[in-house]
Design a protein around this motif. Structure first.
Motif, PDB file in Angstrom:
ATOM      1  N   GLY A   1       0.567  -1.084   0.076  1.00 31.99           N
ATOM      2  CA  GLY A   1       0.017   0.029  -0.034  1.00 31.99           C
ATOM      3  C   GLY A   1       0.861   1.335  -0.031  1.00 31.99           C
ATOM      4  O   GLY A   1       0.332   2.186   0.032  1.00 31.99           O
ATOM      5  N   PHE A   2       2.151   1.116  -0.022  1.00 31.82           N
ATOM      6  CA  PHE A   2       2.881   2.383  -0.201  1.00 31.82           C
ATOM      7  C   PHE A   2       2.826   3.006  -1.843  1.00 31.82           C
ATOM      8  O   PHE A   2       2.759   2.164  -2.501  1.00 31.82           O
ATOM      9  CB  PHE A   2       4.581   2.059   0.136  1.00 31.82           C
ATOM     10  N   ASP A   3       2.895   4.238  -1.791  1.00 33.15           N
ATOM     11  CA  ASP A   3       3.132   4.977  -3.069  1.00 33.15           C
ATOM     12  C   ASP A   3       4.624   4.777  -3.109  1.00 33.15           C
ATOM     13  O   ASP A   3       5.454   5.609  -2.663  1.00 33.15           O
ATOM     14  CB  ASP A   3       2.780   6.217  -3.101  1.00 33.15           C
ATOM     15  N   ALA A   4       5.208   3.829  -4.028  1.00 29.83           N
ATOM     16  CA  ALA A   4       6.635   3.598  -4.316  1.00 29.83           C
ATOM     17  C   ALA A   4       7.103   3.932  -5.793  1.00 29.83           C
ATOM     18  O   ALA A   4       6.451   3.578  -6.510  1.00 29.83           O
ATOM     19  CB  ALA A   4       6.974   2.328  -3.868  1.00 29.83           C
ATOM     20  N   ALA A   5       8.295   4.612  -5.618  1.00 29.55           N
ATOM     21  CA  ALA A   5       8.752   4.766  -7.006  1.00 29.55           C
ATOM     22  C   ALA A   5      10.279   4.581  -6.876  1.00 29.55           C
ATOM     23  O   ALA A   5      11.085   4.722  -5.970  1.00 29.55           O
ATOM     24  CB  ALA A   5       8.748   6.365  -7.378  1.00 29.55           C
ATOM     25  N   CYS A   6      10.736   4.248  -8.045  1.00 30.22           N
ATOM     26  CA  CYS A   6      12.241   4.355  -8.129  1.00 30.22           C
ATOM     27  C   CYS A   6      12.679   5.375  -9.019  1.00 30.22           C
ATOM     28  O   CYS A   6      12.346   5.337 -10.251  1.00 30.22           O
ATOM     29  CB  CYS A   6      12.673   2.875  -8.657  1.00 30.22           C
ATOM     30  N   LEU A   7      13.755   5.942  -8.698  1.00 28.56           N
ATOM     31  CA  LEU A   7      14.471   7.152  -9.555  1.00 28.56           C
ATOM     32  C   LEU A   7      15.648   6.766  -9.913  1.00 28.56           C
ATOM     33  O   LEU A   7      16.735   6.586  -8.912  1.00 28.56           O
ATOM     34  CB  LEU A   7      14.410   8.429  -8.657  1.00 28.56           C
ATOM     35  N   MET A   8      15.991   6.618 -11.017  1.00 25.70           N
ATOM     36  CA  MET A   8      17.420   5.926 -11.535  1.00 25.70           C
ATOM     37  C   MET A   8      18.045   6.824 -12.536  1.00 25.70           C
ATOM     38  O   MET A   8      17.637   7.147 -13.687  1.00 25.70           O
ATOM     39  CB  MET A   8      17.150   4.636 -12.294  1.00 25.70           C
ATOM     40  N   GLY A   9      19.181   7.350 -11.926  1.00 27.82           N
ATOM     41  CA  GLY A   9      19.946   8.374 -12.803  1.00 27.82           C
ATOM     42  C   GLY A   9      20.889   7.622 -13.977  1.00 27.82           C
ATOM     43  O   GLY A   9      21.426   6.423 -13.588  1.00 27.82           O
ATOM     44  N   GLU A  10      20.851   7.878 -15.217  1.00 27.91           N
ATOM     45  CA  GLU A  10      21.842   7.265 -16.119  1.00 27.91           C
ATOM     46  C   GLU A  10      23.003   7.338 -15.987  1.00 27.91           C
ATOM     47  O   GLU A  10      23.510   8.610 -15.245  1.00 27.91           O
ATOM     48  CB  GLU A  10      21.131   7.961 -17.380  1.00 27.91           C
TER      49      GLU A  10
END
Lengths: 251, 251, 251, 251
Positions: free
Chosen positions: D178-187
Motif C-alpha cells: 500500500g505504499f506509493d513507491a517509486a524508483c528514481l534511476m540516474g543514467e
C-alpha cells in the motif's frame, strides 16, 4: 513433502545386520559395490529416502517413467552377516543437507538394528593403478585391527584432505552416536568409473563379513571400461599421428 | 510476506481441468505454449504466486509500472478439456525453493480440481531441427499409451540427464501425490527461443485435449526468429568475408 | 545433531581469563599462534564445537581415526592472565553460519568468565615482509591505548576492506554484547603460511597479558618455511635456466 | 542476534515524511545522494539495522574502531517534506535475505509514518553520458504524473532487465503493502562512481519535495572523478604511445 521423507516398502527381518553405504563419489567405487551386492545377492528394497536437499530432478527409466531424486535402502540376507545397503544417484547439494541426510541414514541403520556402519568409496591417486589397495579410516581405534586382518591398509593422516560428503559424515556423526563406523576406500586413478577398485573393496567386505557373491558382472564392467580406455587412447593417437608410437610407451 | 504467497484474483468454475505448466526453460518452449494459450483462448487470471525463492526483482511494464517477481495461473475454458495454465518469468533460485514452489503449484492444481498435470518444455538436441518431435516422460506407465496415440515419442532413459526444475518436480512430486503427470518436451536446438518447437508441443496438446486455437501468432514469432537467425548469419559472413560462400553450405 | 553442538570435556577453573581466537585465515597466522600456545603452555581441552555450518567432512589422525569437523576450546593457565583459546581447522561455509558460530563462541567466552576477546589473524600486504608489524582494530576506542603501549599499530580505516569471517564478527558482535574486543593482525605477504608473522603477534600478546612461552617451535617452523621458499625459487630457476641470475636479484 | 535486529538511537518527530533509500548499486548513485543529504541537511541517526544476511564483516573507522556490517536510518527535517533516509555499505548476500531486509525497511518506513517510498539508484547505459536523464518506475500508474512533472522520464519496459535488489523490492513489496513507491534511476555509464548522475537524481528529489541542499560537495566529488578518469586515460595512452592521438578521438 517434508525436508526428508522416508517411504517404507517392505519390512525386513534381518539378524544383526551391518549398514553399508555406496553413494556416487570418486571412481563411483562405493556405488558400484552397492549396486553389485543388490543385483547379485538376495536383496529386497525396504525404503526410499526423498529430500529437498537432493537436486530438483527426476530420472527417466527405460519405459519413460520418471522417478523423483531419492536414495534407496535394501535388505540383503547372506550366509554371513546380513546387510542393509544404501545407494542412489545423488548426494546432498548443500552442507546442511549433508548433515541432515547423514543423520537420517543413521536413523534407518538404527531402525534395522545395525550397530556397525561401513561407508564405501574411492580414494584418488592421480595415477593408473597396478595393485588395488583398500585404505581404511575408523570411528574408533578398536575397530582397526579386525579390518587390518582382512587386508585394509591404514596410513597416517590419509586421505590427506580428510573424507568429504556422506561417507565422511557416517563416520563422524556415526562415531559420535555410538556406531562402530569405518570407511573402506578403494584406490583408483580418480579419472574414470573403476570396477576393479570396486572389486578390491568387495573382496575386503566379503572376507570381513563371511559372505560370497559372484564377481562376473563386475569383471565384465571392468572389461568394458578397458575397452573405453583403449578407444580413448586410439582416438588420441589418431589426432596426433606422428607421436603415436611414443604414446604407446607412456599409456 | 510469507515464503510463498498466493494472491487470488477471480474465482474460476472449470470442469475437470488439466493443469498445464509453461515456465522459462530450454528454448522457452513451455513458456511460449503457455503464453500462446493465454492470449489466443478464453483465459482469466485466477492467481499470482509470489515467493522469496524467486529473484529479488521487479519487472517494468509499458507504463513504467513495476510488478514483483511472480508466477501466474490462468483458467482457460475450451471446447474440449478445460485448462489451468501456470506461467511466469522465473524459476526458483535454489534447490529447496524448487521443491517448495512445485508443491505450492500442485496445491493450486488440486484447488482447481485438476488430477492431471502436463509440464511443457524443450529438450535440447544441439543441432538445428528439421522435424519437430515431442518427447514424453510420465509419472505412471499407464498414461503413456494415450500420449503415444497423439504422437508423443518415448525413448528409453531419455532425456539422459533426467528432467530438472519445476517440470521435473511436477512429474516427480505430482506422481507421488497421485496426479497423472506427464512432461511434453519439444525437440529444439537449445540455442534460441523456438516457436516452431512450441507449435509442435501445442499440436500434441490440442489433439490430446480436443481443443483448437489459431496458430498465426506462433507462426509469426517463428518467422521473426528466422529473420534473427538470417541476420546473425549475415553478420558472421560479413566478419569473415573470404569464407562467406563456404558458410552458406554449412549453415 | 543440533545446528551447533558444544561437547564439554573438562571443567576449567580460570581466573579472569582472556578469550583468544586463532582459526584458519590469511597466512594461517592466528591458527599458528593458537596452536603454539596450546602446545607450549599448560593447556587443557575444555570443549569441542560441532556445527552443520562446518564442511561435511572428517579429518583423519595418525592412527586412521576420523574426527568430525569441529572447533576446539582450551583453557591455558599462565603466570599472567589466563587464556581461553579457540582454534580448529574450519570456518563456517556460509554467511549465516558465520554469525551463528561467532555468537556461540562468545557464549563460551562468557561461560568461562572472559570479558575480553582477542581475535588473532593476518593482514595481507602482497609483498615479502622485512619487519613484522602487528595491526590492530578494536570494538571501543578506550581499548586502543593499552594495545598501542605494547606495539600494536593503528592505521586509519585499515585493513581497507574491513575484517571478514570469525575474527571480524567476534569484534563486531562481541562489541555489541559488551566485550572489550580487539583484532591483532600480523602483517604477512599473504602467499604462504607465515610463522614469523605469528611470532610477532605472539610477542604482542605476551607483553599485553604478562606471560611467556618458548619460541623455539615457531622459529623451527619459520626455518622450514624458508627452505620451502628456497626450494620453490630453485625450481623456478631450473625451469627458466637462462634467466637464473636475474631471478636471484628479484627474489 | 536475531535474523534482523533494529537498534534505535534517537526518537524523531517527523511530519508526514518520505522514505528515501540509497544503498550501494550501479554507479553508487543512490548511496551518493543519501550520503549527501545526510551530510548537508539537518540529519539525525534514528536507527541501525543489523542482519545475518549482511556479509560476516566489520568496517574499520579512522580510529581503528570496528563496526559490524549494518544499514543506517536517518531523520532529516527540511523546509519541504521531511525525509527518512536509509543508507549503508551492504546489500543482502542472498535472495531470501533481500526479501526479509526489504520487508524490515518498509516496517521502519511505516514506524516513522511514511506512506511514500523513493528508492534511488543508477541505470547503466554502457556509454559516457552527456545529459543526465533520470528514469522512473512506479508501484502505481497514479504516481507517474507528479514525477513526470519534475522531469522524470518513463520509457516502456525499461530498465529492460527490471530492477534488482533492495530498490526493486521496495517498489514491489512496498506497492503490495500500500505504499506509493517509486524508483528514481540516474543514467550512468555503469563503469564508475558517478556524482553527476547523483546530482541529477537529487535535483529531481528537491523539486518534487520542495527542499534545497547545497550541491558543492557533490560537484567536488564529480571533479575528483573527472581527474581519476583523465589519469586513467593518460595511463592508457602511455601504455600504447603510438595510438595516443586516436584514443583522444574515441574517449
Amino acid at each position: 513433502m517434508d525436508e526428508i521423507e522416508v517411504e517404507y516398502c517392505t519390512e525386513a527381518d534381518l539378524d544383526d545386520p551391518v549398514f553399508v553405504e555406496g553413494l556416487p563419489g570418486v571412481g563411483h567405487v562405493g556405488k558400484l559395490v552397492a549396486e553389485h551386492l543388490i543385483e547379485e545377492a538376495d536383496s529386497t528394497r525396504i525404503a526410499r529416502v526423498y529430500s529437498e536437499h537432493f537436486p530438483p530432478q527426476v530420472g527417466i527409466d527405460e519405459d519413460g517413467v520418471a522417478s523423483l531424486a531419492h536414495a534407496e535402502i535394501y535388505a540383503i540376507e547372506t550366509e554371513g552377516r546380513d546387510l542393509v545397503v544404501l545407494t542412489g544417484d545423488h548426494q546432498a547439494g548443500d552442507s546442511m543437507g549433508h548433515y541432515h541426510l547423514a543423520a537420517a541414514f543413521l536413523d534407518e541403520a538404527e531402525r534395522q538394528g545395525a550397530d556397525t556402519v561401513y561407508a564405501l568409496g574411492g580414494v584418488p591417486t592421480g595415477e593408473l593403478i597396478e595393485e588395488y589397495s583398500v585404505l581404511g579410516a575408523v570411528s574408533e581405534e578398536s575397530i582397526r585391527e579386525e579390518l587390518e586382518a582382512v587386508g585394509v591398509e591404514f596410513r597416517s593422516e590419509e586421505p590427506t584432505g580428510g573424507i568429504v560428503g556422506t561417507s565422511g559424515l557416517l563416520l563422524g556423526l556415526g562415531g559420535r552416536r555410538g556406531f562402530d563406523a569405518a570407511c573402506l576406500m578403494g584406490e583408483t586413478s580418480g579419472y574414470l568409473v573403476d570396477p576393479k577398485s570396486a572389486r578390491a573393496v568387495l573382496e575386503i567386505l566379503q572376507d570381513r563379513l563371511n559372505f560370497e557373491v559372484p564377481f562376473e558382472a563386475l569383471d565384465d564392467r571392468a572389461e568394458e571400461m578397458e575397452e573405453v580406455i583403449n578407444r580413448l587412447q586410439d582416438m588420441e593417437e589418431a589426432q596426433s599421428p606422428g607421436s603415436g608410437e611414443d604414446l604407446r610407451y607412456i599409456g
